[in-house]
Write a protein that holds these residues in place. Structure first.
Motif, mmCIF file in Angstrom:
data_model
loop_
_atom_site.group_PDB
_atom_site.id
_atom_site.type_symbol
_atom_site.label_atom_id
_atom_site.label_comp_id
_atom_site.label_asym_id
_atom_site.label_seq_id
_atom_site.Cartn_x
_atom_site.Cartn_y
_atom_site.Cartn_z
ATOM 1 N N PHE A 149 0.744 -1.462 -0.045
ATOM 2 C CA PHE A 149 -0.110 -0.193 0.082
ATOM 3 C C PHE A 149 0.847 1.214 0.029
ATOM 4 C CE2 PHE A 149 -2.589 -3.279 1.886
ATOM 5 C CZ PHE A 149 -3.668 -3.290 1.111
ATOM 6 N N ILE A 150 2.257 0.804 -0.259
ATOM 7 C CA ILE A 150 3.118 2.483 -0.187
ATOM 8 C C ILE A 150 3.659 2.348 -1.643
ATOM 9 C CG2 ILE A 150 5.223 3.191 0.754
ATOM 10 C CD1 ILE A 150 4.699 1.610 3.358
ATOM 11 N N PRO A 151 3.198 3.454 -2.336
ATOM 12 C CA PRO A 151 3.683 3.753 -3.427
ATOM 13 C C PRO A 151 4.982 4.321 -3.662
ATOM 14 C CG PRO A 151 2.159 5.332 -3.112
ATOM 15 C CD PRO A 151 2.035 4.298 -2.078
ATOM 16 N N PHE A 152 5.894 4.152 -4.523
ATOM 17 C CA PHE A 152 7.210 4.429 -4.955
ATOM 18 C C PHE A 152 7.222 6.140 -4.858
ATOM 19 C CE2 PHE A 152 10.668 6.111 -7.572
ATOM 20 C CZ PHE A 152 11.662 5.628 -6.744
ATOM 21 N N PRO A 153 6.266 6.784 -5.455
ATOM 22 C CA PRO A 153 6.335 8.260 -5.216
ATOM 23 C C PRO A 153 6.444 8.742 -3.897
ATOM 24 C CG PRO A 153 4.941 7.789 -6.901
ATOM 25 C CD PRO A 153 5.136 6.413 -6.274
ATOM 26 N N VAL A 154 6.093 7.877 -2.936
ATOM 27 C CA VAL A 154 5.559 8.399 -1.504
ATOM 28 C C VAL A 154 7.087 8.608 -0.828
ATOM 29 C CG1 VAL A 154 4.690 7.900 0.852
ATOM 30 C CG2 VAL A 154 3.130 7.771 -1.322
ATOM 31 N N VAL A 155 7.672 7.457 -1.353
ATOM 32 C CA VAL A 155 9.349 7.286 -0.615
ATOM 33 C C VAL A 155 10.294 7.472 -1.661
ATOM 34 C CG1 VAL A 155 8.593 5.387 0.973
ATOM 35 C CG2 VAL A 155 9.287 4.819 -1.041
ATOM 36 N N ALA A 156 10.167 8.132 -2.509
ATOM 37 C CA ALA A 156 10.968 8.555 -3.724
ATOM 38 C C ALA A 156 12.183 9.301 -3.158
ATOM 39 C CB ALA A 156 10.425 9.175 -5.063
ATOM 40 N N LEU A 157 11.925 10.222 -2.589
ATOM 41 C CA LEU A 157 13.000 11.305 -2.201
ATOM 42 C C LEU A 157 14.144 10.475 -1.035
ATOM 43 C CD1 LEU A 157 14.435 13.972 -2.042
ATOM 44 C CD2 LEU A 157 12.877 14.725 -0.153
ATOM 45 N N PRO A 158 13.420 9.822 -0.261
ATOM 46 C CA PRO A 158 14.218 8.980 0.596
ATOM 47 C C PRO A 158 15.104 8.202 -0.043
ATOM 48 C CG PRO A 158 12.442 9.078 1.835
ATOM 49 C CD PRO A 158 12.190 9.677 0.340
ATOM 50 N N GLN A 159 14.528 7.335 -0.997
ATOM 51 C CA GLN A 159 15.308 6.258 -2.157
ATOM 52 C C GLN A 159 16.356 6.977 -2.545
ATOM 53 O OE1 GLN A 159 15.046 3.134 -1.789
ATOM 54 N NE2 GLN A 159 13.472 3.227 -0.128
ATOM 55 N N ILE A 160 16.302 8.129 -3.178
ATOM 56 C CA ILE A 160 17.249 8.881 -4.076
ATOM 57 C C ILE A 160 18.468 9.183 -3.103
ATOM 58 C CG2 ILE A 160 17.556 10.950 -5.099
ATOM 59 C CD1 ILE A 160 14.802 11.082 -6.137
ATOM 60 N N GLN A 161 18.199 9.660 -1.850
ATOM 61 C CA GLN A 161 19.145 9.941 -1.131
ATOM 62 C C GLN A 161 19.865 8.837 -0.438
ATOM 63 O OE1 GLN A 161 17.085 12.162 2.174
ATOM 64 N NE2 GLN A 161 17.090 14.211 0.921
ATOM 65 N N LEU A 162 19.333 7.622 -0.376
ATOM 66 C CA LEU A 162 19.954 6.511 0.192
ATOM 67 C C LEU A 162 20.911 5.999 -0.994
ATOM 68 C CD1 LEU A 162 20.223 4.305 2.557
ATOM 69 C CD2 LEU A 162 18.231 3.218 1.656
ATOM 70 N N THR A 163 20.348 5.704 -2.070
ATOM 71 C CA THR A 163 21.063 5.268 -3.236
ATOM 72 C C THR A 163 22.335 6.206 -3.526
ATOM 73 O OG1 THR A 163 19.627 6.297 -4.757
ATOM 74 C CG2 THR A 163 18.830 4.017 -4.340
ATOM 75 N N GLY A 164 22.227 7.541 -3.282
ATOM 76 C CA GLY A 164 23.370 8.152 -3.568
ATOM 77 C C GLY A 164 24.255 7.972 -2.578
ATOM 78 N N ILE A 165 23.821 8.031 -1.256
ATOM 79 C CA ILE A 165 24.993 7.742 -0.317
ATOM 80 C C ILE A 165 25.703 6.381 -0.453
ATOM 81 C CG2 ILE A 165 25.241 7.330 2.211
ATOM 82 C CD1 ILE A 165 22.730 9.149 2.409
ATOM 83 N N LEU A 166 24.677 5.147 -0.777
ATOM 84 C CA LEU A 166 25.410 3.780 -0.941
ATOM 85 C C LEU A 166 26.169 3.787 -2.227
ATOM 86 C CD1 LEU A 166 22.714 1.596 0.593
ATOM 87 C CD2 LEU A 166 24.558 2.509 1.674
#
Length: 308
Positions: A149-166
């Motif tokens: 029930f959690i679509p990707f646009p809702v967590v898009a910003l944290p995922q962008i930051q996390l992938t950039g850090i890793l």
């Protein structure tokens, strides 16, 4: 003479009954094999025709426009047949968008996503089903269902930051995110299918000395073949056609996938509609081909998991 009369009377009395039995109307046999053929469901037929036209008409326009010359493509008639028929628009789109590189990147992401979703989701489902009586595994399943029930646009910003850090702001990071976000739905499918596999099959194999890993790879995974095909088809189509996730995660424009590349070069097509449609056709051709050859696995996997 006295004996002939009773015989005659008996024969005469038996003749009406015989004639009546021969002339009695026989019941008509019910026609078989005609159920559902006498009437046509107009509503269903019209809905199917309308649904088919919504797919076939745009596909026809795409193929038709891609085979035209530039002069024919801008005449305003998308349904006129190409004359003469030419393939020069495909060659121009191939070189303009550097299609081979984008195709290889999209294929790389899709292969990792398909293999990862099948293996990881099947392992998770196997662990949950065979340990359902344990609270940890049962609540893990509910946790995965909640993630649907959690679509990707809702967590898009944290995922962008996390992938950039890793350091995963590249095609590999996109493939990993595809596996992660599809795990909930795929685990649900595998779980429903695994509940239909008898536990006695595993017990007989364990009696021969097989461990958990050998039971899974040698017995469970082959039995999950129809569902693996279904999950693989869904994963292929979703990963190949995905636009949002690669455009947000991949930082290097040279490493973008085919759908993102189409959007980046949209302004360069200008009035070359034939080149644009040729590029679109090359981008969606792999997904269409894969689905046409493997569509029977979709329904077979879903129905076997629901009916078995």
């Amino acid at each position: 003479m006295s004996t002939a009369a009773p015989l005659a009377s008996a024969s005469s009395s038996g003749s009406p009954s015989g004639s009546s039995s021969s002339t009695a109307p026989t019941p008509r046999r019910r026609r078989r094999g005609r159920v559902g053929r006498d009437r046509v469901d107009v509503t269903t037929t019209a809905s199917l025709i309308l649904g088919a036209l919504t797919v076939l008409v745009p596909l026809f326009v795409t193929v038709n426009m891609s085979l035209k010359t530039t002069e024919q493509a801008v005449d305003g008639n998308a349904f006129s047949l190409p004359s003469p028929l030419t393939l020069s628009s495909f060659a121009e789109a191939w070189s303009l968008t550097n299609f081979p590189r984008a195709f290889a990147i999209s294929l790389f992401i899709t292969v990792i996503a398909v293999a990862g979703e099948i293996v990881i989701s099947s392992l998770a489902a196997y662990a949950i089903v065979r340990n359902w009586d344990r609270r940890l595994f049962r609540w893990s399943f509910f946790y995965l269902l909640a993630a649907m029930f959690i679509p990707f646009p809702v967590v898009a910003l944290p995922q962008i930051q996390l992938t950039g850090i890793l350091g995963l702001d590249n095609p590999l990071g996109v493939a990993i995110l595809h596996v992660a976000f599809a795990m909930a739905f795929n685990t649900l499918l595998f779980t429903a299918f695994l509940r239909t596999i008898p536990l006695e099959l595993e017990e007989s194999m364990r009696m021969d000395g097989a461990g958990t890993w050998r039971v899974f790879w040698r017995l469970i995974l082959p039995l999950l073949g129809p569902m693996c095909a279904t999950v693989g088809i869904f994963a292929f189509i979703q990963s190949w056609n995905d636009f949002m996730m690669p455009s947000l995660i991949i930082s290097d424009p040279a490493l973008q996938t085919v759908p993102v590349l189409q959007n980046m070069f949209q302004t360069q097509f200008s009035n070359n509609y034939n080149v644009a449609f040729a590029s679109y056709l090359m981008a969606m051709a792999p997904a269409i081909i894969v689905y046409l050859f493997a569509q029977r696995w979709v329904m077979s996997g879903l129905t076997q998991g629901a009916i078995k």
